[in-house]
Design an enzyme around this catalytic site. Structure first.
Site, PDB file in Angstrom:
ATOM      1  N   ARG A  49      -5.311   4.988  -8.773  1.00  0.00           N
ATOM      2  CA  ARG A  49      -5.098   6.388  -9.160  1.00  0.00           C
ATOM      3  C   ARG A  49      -5.184   6.540 -10.680  1.00  0.00           C
ATOM      4  O   ARG A  49      -5.657   7.562 -11.184  1.00  0.00           O
ATOM      5  CB  ARG A  49      -3.762   6.897  -8.623  1.00  0.00           C
ATOM      6  CG  ARG A  49      -2.550   6.341  -9.297  1.00  0.00           C
ATOM      7  CD  ARG A  49      -1.320   7.153  -8.922  1.00  0.00           C
ATOM      8  NE  ARG A  49      -0.893   6.883  -7.569  1.00  0.00           N
ATOM      9  CZ  ARG A  49      -0.051   5.890  -7.258  1.00  0.00           C
ATOM     10  NH1 ARG A  49       0.394   5.086  -8.197  1.00  0.00           N
ATOM     11  NH2 ARG A  49       0.325   5.709  -6.025  1.00  0.00           N
ATOM     12  N   LEU A  52       0.865  -1.180   0.000  1.00  0.00           N
ATOM     13  CA  LEU A  52       0.000   0.000   0.000  1.00  0.00           C
ATOM     14  C   LEU A  52       0.900   1.228   0.000  1.00  0.00           C
ATOM     15  O   LEU A  52       1.867   1.300   0.768  1.00  0.00           O
ATOM     16  CB  LEU A  52      -0.891   0.023   1.243  1.00  0.00           C
ATOM     17  CG  LEU A  52      -2.228  -0.707   1.190  1.00  0.00           C
ATOM     18  CD1 LEU A  52      -2.909  -0.641   2.549  1.00  0.00           C
ATOM     19  CD2 LEU A  52      -3.141  -0.145   0.122  1.00  0.00           C
ATOM     20  N   ASP A  53       0.591   2.205  -0.850  1.00  0.00           N
ATOM     21  CA  ASP A  53       1.361   3.442  -0.873  1.00  0.00           C
ATOM     22  C   ASP A  53       1.292   4.138   0.484  1.00  0.00           C
ATOM     23  O   ASP A  53       0.319   3.950   1.235  1.00  0.00           O
ATOM     24  CB  ASP A  53       0.823   4.385  -1.948  1.00  0.00           C
ATOM     25  CG  ASP A  53       1.126   3.898  -3.353  1.00  0.00           C
ATOM     26  OD1 ASP A  53       2.010   3.034  -3.494  1.00  0.00           O
ATOM     27  OD2 ASP A  53       0.466   4.371  -4.297  1.00  0.00           O
ATOM     28  N   PRO A  54       2.281   4.961   0.818  1.00  0.00           N
ATOM     29  CA  PRO A  54       2.280   5.651   2.121  1.00  0.00           C
ATOM     30  C   PRO A  54       0.998   6.443   2.390  1.00  0.00           C
ATOM     31  O   PRO A  54       0.521   6.480   3.518  1.00  0.00           O
ATOM     32  CB  PRO A  54       3.491   6.579   2.024  1.00  0.00           C
ATOM     33  CG  PRO A  54       4.420   5.870   1.090  1.00  0.00           C
ATOM     34  CD  PRO A  54       3.535   5.215   0.069  1.00  0.00           C
TER      35      PRO A  54
END
Length: 292
Positions: free
Chosen positions: A173, A37-39
């Site tokens: 995204r 998971l991205d930050p």
């Protein structure tokens, strides 16, 4: 200590950092995650502990589910609100147009991965190139959107919240940016929460604060789920005591000496119900695929 511990990852922390925190809390050297998971993203992060880390490339379920919010009328170099954002000045779409557009993105798609991704080009992560101001050509990759539903829309602010169930490798995204492009106004993702991963949901998760409190009380280990849970979608075969010893030592088992018909990959269990590992049929044998 072997098994799965699911964490509801907070914002502003990397998946790797979550692994490091749980290594300390559990006193376990081996902790990995089942899907980065991205930050800036939050939500379901299944952590594999101990021998369960051996399961990573064998997971039968790679599908994910997300709840995401986007803002129409803008574009970004990172396709989200944390990049360089520019307004487009285009009219914001009406709810009916959005509903129609969502249908265009359901099913099998070809998606061009974003530059801000962990994919590699000539051994270098794309996000590393992006941070240097570089952009390279990327090939479109097939992904599947199983469901895509509008949850809420504010037509004045142009903010849309939607639920998306998708295959491994789908970039939400990019989905948001592509939706904005399709509607002719642009869009940037403003929030992302993963609600399901590797067969687990937010209901299965602990927050980091809960994990710390449980560790202080000496109770965190009790929340580690058995490794076998990862493979419950597979069939199982219970073997005899002698066969369990042979299998545990890496030996193949003759299919005609098993008590059930077996095909493909199955869970192999001892007479007392212990999960030994995964077996795979090859010819007339059940061979060890991975021991746990």
């Amino acid at each position: 200590m072997d098994g799965i511990l699911c964490i509801d990852k907070p914002q502003n922390i990397t998946s790797f950092s979550c692994c490091a925190i749980l290594r300390r809390l559990l006193g376990e050297k081996k902790v990995g995650h089942a899907g980065t998971l991205d930050p800036m993203a939050t939500g379901t992060l299944p952590l594999l502990v101990g021998k369960a880390t051996r399961a990573l490339e064998l997971l039968p379920c790679h599908d994910k589910r997300y709840q995401t919010t986007l803002r129409f009328g803008a574009v970004s170099d990172t396709q989200d609100i944390w990049g360089r954002v520019e307004t487009t000045g285009a009219p914001l779409p009406q709810r009916e147009a959005i509903e129609e557009a969502l249908g265009h993105f359901r099913g099998e798609l070809l998606q061009i991965p974003p530059m801000m991704s962990a994919l590699k080009r000539d051994g270098v992560r794309l996000y590393q190139l992006a941070r240097q101001g570089l952009e390279v050509e990327r090939e479109a990759r097939p992904v599947t959107i199983y469901s895509l539903q509008l949850l809420d829309y504010d037509p004045c602010a142009g903010e849309l919240t939607m639920d998306c169930a998708c295959s491994k490798g789908t970039y939400i995204r990019t989905l948001c940016a592509d939706l904005g492009e399709y509607l002719g106004c642009g869009a940037v993702m403003t929030a992302l929460k993963r609600t399901e991963a590797a067969g687990y949901s937010l209901d299965d998760c602990l927050t980091l604060e809960e994990a710390r409190r449980l560790a202080e009380a000496g109770e965190l280990a009790g929340h580690v789920k058995p490794t076998e849970e990862l493979f419950l979608s597979l069939g199982e075969v219970k073997v005899s005591a002698a066969q369990a010893v042979r299998f545990s030592n890496g030996g193949a088992l003759a299919l005609n000496r098993l008590n059930v018909r077996v095909a493909g990959t199955v869970r192999v269990k001892a007479p007392d119900g212990r999960f030994l590992g995964l077996g795979q049929t090859v010819g007339e044998e059940l061979r060890v695929l991975r021991l746990f």
